[in-house]
Scaffold this active site. Sequence first.
Site, PDB file in Angstrom:
ATOM      1  N   VAL A   1       4.201  47.791  54.197  1.00 14.40           N
ATOM      2  CA  VAL A   1       3.268  47.444  55.272  1.00 14.40           C
ATOM      3  C   VAL A   1       2.764  48.711  55.981  1.00 14.40           C
ATOM      4  O   VAL A   1       1.666  48.736  56.543  1.00 14.40           O
ATOM      5  CB  VAL A   1       3.919  46.424  56.238  1.00 14.40           C
ATOM      6  CG1 VAL A   1       5.019  47.063  57.065  1.00 14.40           C
ATOM      7  CG2 VAL A   1       2.895  45.746  57.129  1.00 14.40           C
TER       8      VAL A   1
ATOM      9  N   LYS B   1      11.228  58.600  72.337  1.00 10.65           N
ATOM     10  CA  LYS B   1      10.606  57.478  73.053  1.00 10.65           C
ATOM     11  C   LYS B   1      11.540  57.088  74.196  1.00 10.65           C
ATOM     12  O   LYS B   1      12.696  56.744  73.962  1.00 10.65           O
ATOM     13  CB  LYS B   1      10.417  56.304  72.083  1.00 10.65           C
ATOM     14  CG  LYS B   1       9.998  55.014  72.767  1.00 10.65           C
ATOM     15  CD  LYS B   1       9.866  53.853  71.794  1.00 10.65           C
ATOM     16  CE  LYS B   1       9.632  52.557  72.540  1.00 10.65           C
ATOM     17  NZ  LYS B   1       9.593  51.385  71.662  1.00 10.65           N
TER      18      LYS B   1
ATOM     19  N   VAL C   1       9.472  42.695  40.324  1.00  6.22           N
ATOM     20  CA  VAL C   1      10.064  41.396  40.003  1.00  6.22           C
ATOM     21  C   VAL C   1       8.921  40.442  39.659  1.00  6.22           C
ATOM     22  O   VAL C   1       8.034  40.200  40.476  1.00  6.22           O
ATOM     23  CB  VAL C   1      10.875  40.846  41.201  1.00  6.22           C
ATOM     24  CG1 VAL C   1      11.403  39.452  40.887  1.00  6.22           C
ATOM     25  CG2 VAL C   1      12.003  41.790  41.567  1.00  6.22           C
TER      26      VAL C   1
ATOM     27  N   LEU D   1      10.511  41.618  57.188  1.00  2.00           N
ATOM     28  CA  LEU D   1       9.362  40.726  57.351  1.00  2.00           C
ATOM     29  C   LEU D   1       9.486  39.455  56.519  1.00  2.00           C
ATOM     30  O   LEU D   1       8.887  38.436  56.848  1.00  2.00           O
ATOM     31  CB  LEU D   1       8.072  41.472  56.979  1.00  2.00           C
ATOM     32  CG  LEU D   1       7.749  42.695  57.860  1.00  2.00           C
ATOM     33  CD1 LEU D   1       6.530  43.442  57.317  1.00  2.00           C
ATOM     34  CD2 LEU D   1       7.515  42.290  59.315  1.00  2.00           C
TER      35      LEU D   1
HETATM   36  C1  LIG Z   1       1.103  45.598  62.960  1.00  2.00           C
HETATM   37  C2  LIG Z   1       2.575  45.810  62.912  1.00  2.00           C
HETATM   38  C3  LIG Z   1       3.174  46.717  63.771  1.00  2.00           C
HETATM   39  C4  LIG Z   1       4.558  46.889  63.752  1.00  2.00           C
HETATM   40  N1  LIG Z   1       5.150  47.742  64.638  1.00  2.00           N
HETATM   41  C5  LIG Z   1       6.497  47.831  64.680  1.00  2.00           C
HETATM   42  C6  LIG Z   1       7.151  48.689  65.588  1.00  2.00           C
HETATM   43  O1  LIG Z   1       6.531  49.400  66.363  1.00  2.00           O
HETATM   44  N2  LIG Z   1       8.499  48.719  65.583  1.00  2.00           N
HETATM   45  C7  LIG Z   1       9.238  47.962  64.729  1.00  2.00           C
HETATM   46  O2  LIG Z   1      10.466  47.980  64.805  1.00  2.00           O
HETATM   47  N3  LIG Z   1       8.635  47.193  63.809  1.00  2.00           N
HETATM   48  C8  LIG Z   1       7.302  47.103  63.765  1.00  2.00           C
HETATM   49  N4  LIG Z   1       6.705  46.321  62.826  1.00  2.00           N
HETATM   50  C9  LIG Z   1       7.524  45.675  61.816  1.00  2.00           C
HETATM   51  C10 LIG Z   1       7.894  46.685  60.738  1.00  2.00           C
HETATM   52  O3  LIG Z   1       6.724  47.272  60.218  1.00  2.00           O
HETATM   53  C11 LIG Z   1       8.677  46.013  59.630  1.00  2.00           C
HETATM   54  O4  LIG Z   1       9.732  45.272  60.164  1.00  2.00           O
HETATM   55  C12 LIG Z   1       9.254  47.044  58.702  1.00  2.00           C
HETATM   56  O5  LIG Z   1       8.275  47.921  58.241  1.00  2.00           O
HETATM   57  C13 LIG Z   1       9.938  46.373  57.536  1.00  2.00           C
HETATM   58  O6  LIG Z   1       9.018  45.885  56.606  1.00  2.00           O
HETATM   59  P1  LIG Z   1       9.603  45.321  55.242  1.00  2.00           P
HETATM   60  O7  LIG Z   1      10.386  46.381  54.595  1.00  2.00           O
HETATM   61  O8  LIG Z   1      10.258  44.028  55.529  1.00  2.00           O
HETATM   62  O9  LIG Z   1       8.300  44.988  54.397  1.00  2.00           O
HETATM   63  P2  LIG Z   1       7.287  45.952  53.608  1.00  2.00           P
HETATM   64  O10 LIG Z   1       7.102  47.247  54.284  1.00  2.00           O
HETATM   65  O11 LIG Z   1       6.071  45.123  53.360  1.00  2.00           O
HETATM   66  O12 LIG Z   1       7.999  46.241  52.226  1.00  2.00           O
HETATM   67  C14 LIG Z   1       8.034  45.289  51.191  1.00  2.00           C
HETATM   68  C15 LIG Z   1       8.615  45.940  49.951  1.00  2.00           C
HETATM   69  O13 LIG Z   1       8.817  44.938  48.974  1.00  2.00           O
HETATM   70  C16 LIG Z   1       8.364  45.416  47.728  1.00  2.00           C
HETATM   71  N5  LIG Z   1       8.001  44.269  46.894  1.00  2.00           N
HETATM   72  C17 LIG Z   1       7.183  43.238  47.194  1.00  2.00           C
HETATM   73  N6  LIG Z   1       7.085  42.402  46.147  1.00  2.00           N
HETATM   74  C18 LIG Z   1       7.863  42.915  45.168  1.00  2.00           C
HETATM   75  C19 LIG Z   1       8.165  42.530  43.840  1.00  2.00           C
HETATM   76  N7  LIG Z   1       7.619  41.445  43.279  1.00  2.00           N
HETATM   77  N8  LIG Z   1       9.002  43.301  43.114  1.00  2.00           N
HETATM   78  C20 LIG Z   1       9.561  44.415  43.647  1.00  2.00           C
HETATM   79  N9  LIG Z   1       9.296  44.830  44.900  1.00  2.00           N
HETATM   80  C21 LIG Z   1       8.456  44.095  45.640  1.00  2.00           C
HETATM   81  C22 LIG Z   1       7.180  46.306  48.065  1.00  2.00           C
HETATM   82  O14 LIG Z   1       6.906  47.222  47.019  1.00  2.00           O
HETATM   83  C23 LIG Z   1       7.727  47.000  49.311  1.00  2.00           C
HETATM   84  O15 LIG Z   1       8.512  48.096  48.922  1.00  2.00           O
HETATM   85  C24 LIG Z   1       5.327  46.156  62.822  1.00  2.00           C
HETATM   86  C25 LIG Z   1       4.713  45.282  61.930  1.00  2.00           C
HETATM   87  C26 LIG Z   1       3.355  45.101  61.975  1.00  2.00           C
HETATM   88  C27 LIG Z   1       2.714  44.137  61.021  1.00  2.00           C
END
Ligand SMILES: Cc1cc2nc3c(=O)[nH]c(=O)nc-3n(C[C@H](O)[C@H](O)[C@H](O)COP(=O)(O)OP(=O)(O)OC[C@H]3O[C@@H](n4cnc5c(N)ncnc54)[C@H](O)[C@@H]3O)c2cc1C
Length: 561
Positions: free
Chosen positions: A51, A84, A192, A342
């Site tokens: 993201v 921060k 996957v 997420l």
């Molecule tokens: C606008 C916005 C602002 C934010 N600001 C903050 C903040 O200030 N502070 C804070 O704590 N949090 C914040 N967050 C939340 C934070 O960005 C997320 O909690 C954090 O980045 C974790 O994301 P994630 O790893 O769950 O998902 P992602 O970063 O989306 O990672 C998903 C991963 O899954 C992998 N993947 C997907 N499908 C497959 C597949 N089929 N096979 C293998 N791999 C796959 C992708 O390659 C990727 O590596 C914010 C979110 C948003 C939307």
Amino acid sequence: MNNRLRKITIVGGGTAGWMTALIMETEFSRTSAPKDRPRICLIESPNIATVGVGEATVPHMPRTIRKAGITERDFFRETNASFKLGVKFCNWNKDARGNRIDYVNPFAHGQILEGLEAAEYFLRFGNGDRDFTQSVAPHDDLGRLCKGARELGQPEFEQRFGYAYHLDAVKFAGMLSRVCTRRGVEHIQDEVQSVELDEQGNVSHLMLERKGRHDVEMVVDCTGFRGLIINQALGEPFLDYSDYLPNDRAMALQIEHPDPEKIESVTRSTALGAGWTWRVPLYNRVGTGYVYSSAHRTDDQAADEYLEWLGDSGKGATPRVIPMRIGRVRNAWVKNCVAVGLSGGFIEPLESTAIHMIEHAVRWFTEHLPTREIEPALRSRYNRQMNRLYDEVLDFICLHYRLGNRTDDQYWIDARTEMKIPDRLAENLELWQYRLPMDHDIGFATLFDFRVYQTVLLGKQVYDTGYGPGIRDRLRPVKKPIWFHYTKGAKAHLAQILKTMPDHKTLLRDIRGELEQPAYARVAAMKPTVPMPGEAPEPVKIQNMPNHAEIRSGAKDLQLF
Ligand SMILES: Cc1cc2nc3c(=O)[nH]c(=O)nc-3n(C[C@H](O)[C@H](O)[C@H](O)COP(=O)(O)OP(=O)(O)OC[C@H]3O[C@@H](n4cnc5c(N)ncnc54)[C@H](O)[C@@H]3O)c2cc1C
């Protein structure tokens, strides 16, 4: 033969995936021999981007970094991090004269004065032109003057004042990936394609695009908003929070520092027409974004508003739009899959809580570690705990909207009047018209205890703008001299603090090893400002007012904040 888990598979290489790997590796290796602990394997698609946002944290993060054996020097260098000290809320409310209010929600809180909360004295007597935060903590002043979070030469992780970090999300995942793979986490770059379930409905294996079949004992779904395993394969329902929270989209841009020597040590959240913007200053750039409601703005309208807010910094830029899925899965742990990050849920980023929730999710999972039986009792207690964490954050975020008083856009009126609030918060808001929030009002708090609620209520000046009419006449009697002596002493100490604290950029340069005459010290003696889950909070010290000799000698300096 025991039935312990032999392998845990994490799918996803964003912040959630790599934080999961780091915390598990740290926890397991601290207490168990390699042969007794599960191997950790992380699968990450080389084609699906993360993201790419999520750059502001809360004060648990320094502790996590330290516990994982990462030095602050490495962390600051590799992620371009900055300090921060809190969140500055700009223009969310108007004061009694209709002027905009800016206030800081700091990583600190008021102290107890003769057995009563500083907030009670403040509400009763005020403090001239200084708001509540400015009266009880130096964080607002430090942030405004672009000062750092500790003195030059103070040891790493030393929390002279409560702090968290701003960090580059992509670099952070990169750093964690290097640390984890060095420590034995297996990293598979593959996608996957499908998820296979066994007869009991557990995930039995994953089909990878290149490597083929990957057997699963326990899987952590960190695939982001798509929830590849928890939602798509296991069909766990998603509980939508759109009745509570209006914002469902965001747009983001990275900009240059207007003045690279001046790095604010706070995150800014500025209310705009149909949502709010974030401003997260890192060492080398500033992360910005606009979180808004698609019911009130199209993407084009939002982009116009956002770019106007950015001024010259946004000239010619095209912001990246990020649709947000707001809510949580009914249960984060289903069968042999636990959703972290997420994929498990997201409450808008107003208080930078998502990474904090990831940390808790993983830590609690290691406390509830199942065997290959995947014991239902462990699963259901974990789910209950996670759902309470979501409730905690939801209540606190809703508070900001419900107690807003802007009328200049239908968005703010709808956010205040059309959005639902949880019953817990509704009951508290009824109560707090008659007294300030108190300890037992908040049943479960990993982060947002009653003092943080006090800060928001007083920061928004709600008691001067229609909420809780006549509350000052109801407050229990408090002696003015106690408050007067306190504020006088606090003012003197603030002046001293501001004189001795270095500017933020210089402190960062020192930590990164870029000063010609370094003061950097490595001894870590961190006292976290927020208790970790399961740990008893620091007992509240009941402190008498410092006398003038103590103030002048500096003996009571730190205790004042
Ligand atoms: C606008 C916005 C602002 C934010 N600001 C903050 C903040 O200030 N502070 C804070 O704590 N949090 C914040 N967050 C939340 C934070 O960005 C997320 O909690 C954090 O980045 C974790 O994301 P994630 O790893 O769950 O998902 P992602 O970063 O989306 O990672 C998903 C991963 O899954 C992998 N993947 C997907 N499908 C497959 C597949 N089929 N096979 C293998 N791999 C796959 C992708 O390659 C990727 O590596 C914010 C979110 C948003 C939307």
